[in-house]
Design a protein around this motif. Sequence first.
Motif, PDB file in Angstrom:
ATOM      1  N   ASP A  72       6.844   7.083   4.839  1.00 56.28           N
ATOM      2  CA  ASP A  72       6.931   6.974   6.294  1.00 56.28           C
ATOM      3  C   ASP A  72       6.509   5.594   6.774  1.00 56.28           C
ATOM      4  OD1 ASP A  72       7.785   9.609   6.385  1.00 56.28           O
ATOM      5  OD2 ASP A  72       5.857  10.411   7.109  1.00 56.28           O
ATOM      6  N   GLY A  73       5.609   4.951   6.021  1.00 60.85           N
ATOM      7  CA  GLY A  73       5.154   3.600   6.359  1.00 60.85           C
ATOM      8  C   GLY A  73       6.008   2.499   5.745  1.00 60.85           C
ATOM      9  N   GLY A  74       7.104   2.873   5.108  1.00 62.23           N
ATOM     10  CA  GLY A  74       8.004   1.889   4.518  1.00 62.23           C
ATOM     11  C   GLY A  74       7.568   1.371   3.167  1.00 62.23           C
ATOM     12  N   VAL A  75       6.645   2.082   2.508  1.00 66.73           N
ATOM     13  CA  VAL A  75       6.144   1.662   1.201  1.00 66.73           C
ATOM     14  C   VAL A  75       6.703   2.616   0.146  1.00 66.73           C
ATOM     15  CG1 VAL A  75       4.097   1.276  -0.218  1.00 66.73           C
ATOM     16  CG2 VAL A  75       4.031   0.768   2.236  1.00 66.73           C
ATOM     17  N   ALA A  76       7.550   2.092  -0.718  1.00 67.28           N
ATOM     18  CA  ALA A  76       8.194   2.919  -1.746  1.00 67.28           C
ATOM     19  C   ALA A  76       7.711   2.502  -3.130  1.00 67.28           C
ATOM     20  CB  ALA A  76       9.712   2.806  -1.646  1.00 67.28           C
ATOM     21  N   LEU A  77       6.449   2.761  -3.412  1.00 74.31           N
ATOM     22  CA  LEU A  77       5.889   2.433  -4.728  1.00 74.31           C
ATOM     23  C   LEU A  77       6.293   3.484  -5.753  1.00 74.31           C
ATOM     24  CD1 LEU A  77       2.246   1.421  -3.773  1.00 74.31           C
ATOM     25  CD2 LEU A  77       3.945  -0.035  -4.874  1.00 74.31           C
ATOM     26  N   PRO A  78       6.501   3.062  -7.001  1.00 76.57           N
ATOM     27  CA  PRO A  78       6.733   4.057  -8.056  1.00 76.57           C
ATOM     28  C   PRO A  78       5.475   4.911  -8.226  1.00 76.57           C
ATOM     29  CG  PRO A  78       7.248   1.830  -8.827  1.00 76.57           C
ATOM     30  CD  PRO A  78       6.576   1.695  -7.497  1.00 76.57           C
TER      31      PRO A  78
END
Length: 119
Positions: A72-78
């Motif tokens: 939701d915060g735009g952080v797409a970490l593995p």
Amino acid sequence: MHTHRIVSIIDDDESVRIATSRLVRSLGWDVRLYASAEDFLDCGQISDVACIISDVQMPGMTGLEMQQRLLDGGVALPIIFISAFASEIVRSQALGDGALCVLSKPVDAVAMSRCLETL
């Protein structure tokens, strides 16, 4: 290979955090340890993390809720999820939202190595 070499390990069980950190360090990664998803989200050091290893079920915010908060915060970490009780529903949700792997506890070293090698 990923330019950052930091894996954040999030688990409310200290013995699991320590055992997982030893395994991940033996595979050549630096680690940071967190006792909760909230601690990780509040740490202010997310931008240099290459991967998250997180328990699914924790008091307070679950690993899946943390994953959604990051997305939701735009952080797409593995994210590699680990769980003693990974149901097919949990597995499907985690992978559907972009998790790298969902592993069962106790964590198999070879499986963890394979997941981290994909970064």
